[in-house]
Design an enzyme around this catalytic site. Structure first.
Site, PDB file in Angstrom:
ATOM      1  N   CYS A  16       0.818  -1.218   0.000  1.00  0.00           N
ATOM      2  CA  CYS A  16       0.000   0.000   0.000  1.00  0.00           C
ATOM      3  C   CYS A  16       0.848   1.262   0.000  1.00  0.00           C
ATOM      4  CB  CYS A  16      -0.887   0.043   1.249  1.00  0.00           C
ATOM      5  SG  CYS A  16      -1.927  -1.391   1.487  1.00  0.00           S
ATOM      6  N   GLY A  42       0.889   0.288  -5.068  1.00  0.00           N
ATOM      7  CA  GLY A  42      -0.360  -0.454  -5.117  1.00  0.00           C
ATOM      8  C   GLY A  42      -1.174  -0.053  -6.327  1.00  0.00           C
ATOM      9  N   ASN A 121      -0.650   1.205   5.845  1.00  0.00           N
ATOM     10  CA  ASN A 121       0.370   0.533   5.039  1.00  0.00           C
ATOM     11  C   ASN A 121       1.139  -0.400   5.959  1.00  0.00           C
ATOM     12  OD1 ASN A 121       3.639   1.487   3.872  1.00  0.00           O
ATOM     13  ND2 ASN A 121       2.404  -0.209   3.153  1.00  0.00           N
ATOM     14  N   GLY A 122       1.196  -1.657   5.606  1.00  0.00           N
ATOM     15  CA  GLY A 122       1.902  -2.626   6.429  1.00  0.00           C
ATOM     16  C   GLY A 122       1.091  -3.891   6.578  1.00  0.00           C
ATOM     17  N   TYR A 262      14.202  -1.798  -3.782  1.00  0.00           N
ATOM     18  CA  TYR A 262      13.213  -1.946  -4.845  1.00  0.00           C
ATOM     19  C   TYR A 262      11.931  -1.152  -4.657  1.00  0.00           C
ATOM     20  CZ  TYR A 262       9.743  -4.264  -7.835  1.00  0.00           C
ATOM     21  OH  TYR A 262       8.749  -4.525  -8.738  1.00  0.00           O
TER      22      TYR A 262
END
Length: 486
Positions: A16, A42, A121-122, A262
Site C-alpha cells: 500500500c 499499489g 500501510n503494512g 526496490y
C-alpha cells in the site's frame, strides 16, 4: 480486474501507499496527486475520504488506477473539504489477488465523539487472533482486511478522543504499520515502534501533508520537513500545526531494507539518503564483490537500472540499454491463453538485438524470487545472439517470506529457499550468477562495517529469516520460523 502481467508475478510487491493533507483548499485534488505519485506501491484499487463543514464526511473507493478513477470533475466534486486522506492498495492480507470493493481503504467509522477514517500501510501479524477475539465479543467485520481490526479496537476503547482511542488500539497490534487517519479537523500519522514501513511529513503553504514517500510531497509542491519517527504519533490541525506523541515503549528501529533495494521510487529520500544514489552504491558494491569479464552491463528495466549504472561505473564495463521496456504495456491486453502467457515477458520487454549480438552481457536485476522471469529474460538474450549471460542481483537471495506488508510467495516457492547459489545458476542456465552479500547491502545503505549480527540496523527478514516481530498468526498456522542454530 484482469490478472497482473506475467512479468510482475515474479516480483515482490509492496502492499500500500498512504497520503493525507490538512489545511488546504480542495484537499481531494492534493490527495489524488499524492496517490498518483505512490501508484507503484499499489495498483489494484484506491480510495479517498474528505471532510467538509457542510456535507460532512465524503468518500470514494474505486478498483483500478488513480488516473482512471480520480481525475474526472464528477468524482472530485463529491469529495469537498480542506482535509483528506487516501490509500492505494495491493492486497497481501485478505483475499489475495481478488480485491473486493469492501477491502478498499480508507476505512471509516462513526464514534461517540465523531467520525474517523484510517488508511494503513503494512501488515498486522496478529490480525487473525485479534479478529477472532473481536468477533467473539460482538464485532461485525465488513471486510477481509487486517486493517479493519484497528477500527474495531478503537470502537471498544474508552479513550476520550479519537487519537487516544487510536493509541490504545495500536498498543494491541503487532507487526508493521504506517497509518494516516483523519477526524473532522485532525490529520493523524503514526508509525509502529520499529518503523518498518515509511511515513514522511511535509509542509504546503499553511497546510500539512503526510505520505509514504517524499516523491508524493514533490508532486504537490510540498516541502519535506522530516520523517515520522518510529513509534511516533503526530496529530496535525490547521490551527495548531504538528503535535507529537510517543505512545509506545521505545525500541530499536528496524526499517525495511528492501525499500532501498526496490519498493521506493528512485526519486524519493529515505533516512536522509537518495534512493537512487543508494541503488547506485549497491551496484558498485556488487561489482566489487562479484566481478566478471564482459562487454556490456545491462539493466533489467526499470528496477535494475540504478544498480546497473553503479556496476558499470565501478567495473569500467560500458553500460547499455540491452533490454527495452514497453512503457504502455501495463497488463496483458489479450485473453491470456497458454500461448499468450508464454509470450508474457516479450509483451513487456524486448531485446536490443543490434547491441547484444556476440556480446558477453551482465544483466543486473533487483532480485530473484521464483526465477521464472529470469529464465525467460536469459532465453531472450541468448536468442538475440549474446555470447554469454551473467546475472548480478542487487539484493541477497530472498529465502524467507515477509509478513510486514509485502506480497511474498510461500517459502517453498522462493528459489533461494530450496537451492544454493550454484544450483540456482544451473536452474537459470546462465554462465554465472552472483548476489550481493548482506554485508555488502548494508555497506551500500551507509553501514560502513556491514551488518551488525547482534543488532542489525534494518529489517532484513526476507534475506536472513530473522523476524524482528514474531509472525504469530503464521506460526499458529504452522510456519516454521528460523531457529537460533540456523
Amino acid at each position: 480486474m484482469p490478472p497482473a502481467h506475467p512479468l510482475d508475478d515474479d516480483k515482490l510487491r509492496e502492499e500500500c501507499g498512504v497520503f493525507g493533507v490538512v489545511g488546504v483548499t480542495d484537499a481531494a485534488n492534493f490527495v489524488a496527486l499524492g496517490l498518483h505519485a505512490l501508484q507503484h506501491r499499489g495498483q489494484e484499487a484506491g480510495g479517498i475520504v474528505t471532510h467538509d463543514a457542510e456535507t460532512g464526511f465524503n468518500q470514494a473507493r474505486r478498483m483500478g488506477l488513480v488516473r482512471d478513477n480520480f481525475t474526472s470533475a464528477d468524482t472530485m466534486q463529491i469529495l469537498p473539504g480542506t482535509i483528506g486522506i487516501g490509500h492505494v492498495r495491493y492486497s497481501t492480507a485478505g483475499s489475495k489477488g481478488q480485491t473486493a470493493i469492501r477491502d478498499v481503504q480508507p476505512f471509516f467509522g462513526e464514534f461517540s465523539m465523531g467520525g474517523a477514517a484510517i488508511a494503513h500501510n503494512g501488515n498486522i501479524t496478529n490480525a487473525m487472533s485479534l479478529r477472532r477475539e473481536l468477533i467473539e465479543r460482538g464485532s461485525i467485520f465488513q471486510s477481509s482486511s487486517d486493517s479493519e481490526c484497528i477500527i474495531h479496537l478503537m470502537a471498544r476503547s474508552m479513550g476520550r478522543t479519537i487519537p487516544d482511542r487510536m493509541e490504545e488500539a495500536l498498543r494491541k497490534v503487532e507487526g508493521a504499520f504506517s497509518i494516516v487517519a483523519m477526524t473532522r479537523t485532525k490529520l493523524i500519522g503514526c508509525r509502529d515502534p520499529l518503523g518498518v514501513r515509511p511515513l514522511v511529513l511535509g509542509k504546503i503553504g499553511d497546510g500539512w501533508a503526510l505520505a509514504s514517500e517524499t516523491c508524493a510531497l514533490d508532486i504537490i509542491g510540498a516541502e519535506f520537513v522530516r520523517e515520522i519517527k518510529p513509534g511516533e504519533m503526530v496529530v496535525i490541525t490547521a490551527e495548531k500545526g504538528v503535535e507529537s506523541h510517543f505512545p509506545f515503549r521505545p525500541n530499536r528501529a528496524r526499517f525495511c531494507i528492501f525499500e532501498h533495494v526496490y519498493f521506493s521510487r528512485p526519486d524519493s529520500i529515505l533516512g536522509g539518503r537518495s534512493v537512487y544514489e543508494t541503488r547506485e552504491n549497491i551496484g558498485r558494491e556488487l561489482a566489487k564483490e562479484a566481478p566478471v569479464d564482459a562487454d556490456l552491463v545491462c539493466p533489467v528495466p526499470d528496477s535494475g537500472t540504478p544498480a546497473a549504472i553503479g556496476y558499470s561505473l565501478q567495473s569500467g564495463i560500458p553500460y547499455a540499454m540491452g533490454i527495452i521496456r514497453n512503457q504502455y504495456m501495463g497488463r496483458t491486453f489479450i485473453e491470456p491463453t497458454e500461448s499468450i502467457r508464454n509470450m508474457g515477458v516479450r509483451l513487456k520487454l524486448n531485446v536490443n538485438r543490434a547491441l547484444i549480438k556476440g556480446k558477453r552481457v551482465i544483466l543486473v536485476d533487483d532480485s530473484v524470487v521464483r526465477g521464472t522471469t529470469s529464465r525467460k529474460i536469459k532465453e531472450m538474450i541468448l536468442d538475440a545472439g549474446a555470447a554469454e549471460v551473467h546475472f548480478r542481483i542487487a539484493s541477497p537471495p530472498t529465502a524467507w517470506p515477509c509478513f510486514y506488508g509485502v506480497d511474498t510467495p510461500q517459502r517453498e516457492k522462493l528459489l533461494a529457499a530450496t537451492m544454493s547459489e550454484e544450483e540456482m545458476q544451473t536452474h537459470l542456465g546462465v554462465d554465472s550468477l552472483k548476489f550481493i552479500s548482506l554485508d555488502g547491502l548494508y555497506r551500500a545503505v551507509g553501514e560502513a562495517k556491514g551488518r551488525d549480527k547482534n543488532a542489525p540496523a534494518y529489517c532484513d527478514a526476507c534475506f536472513s529469516g530473522e523476524y524482528p516481530v514474531a509472525p504469530s498468526d503464521m506460526i499458529e498456522q504452522g510456519f516454521q520460523a528460523k531457529t537460533a542454530a540456523e
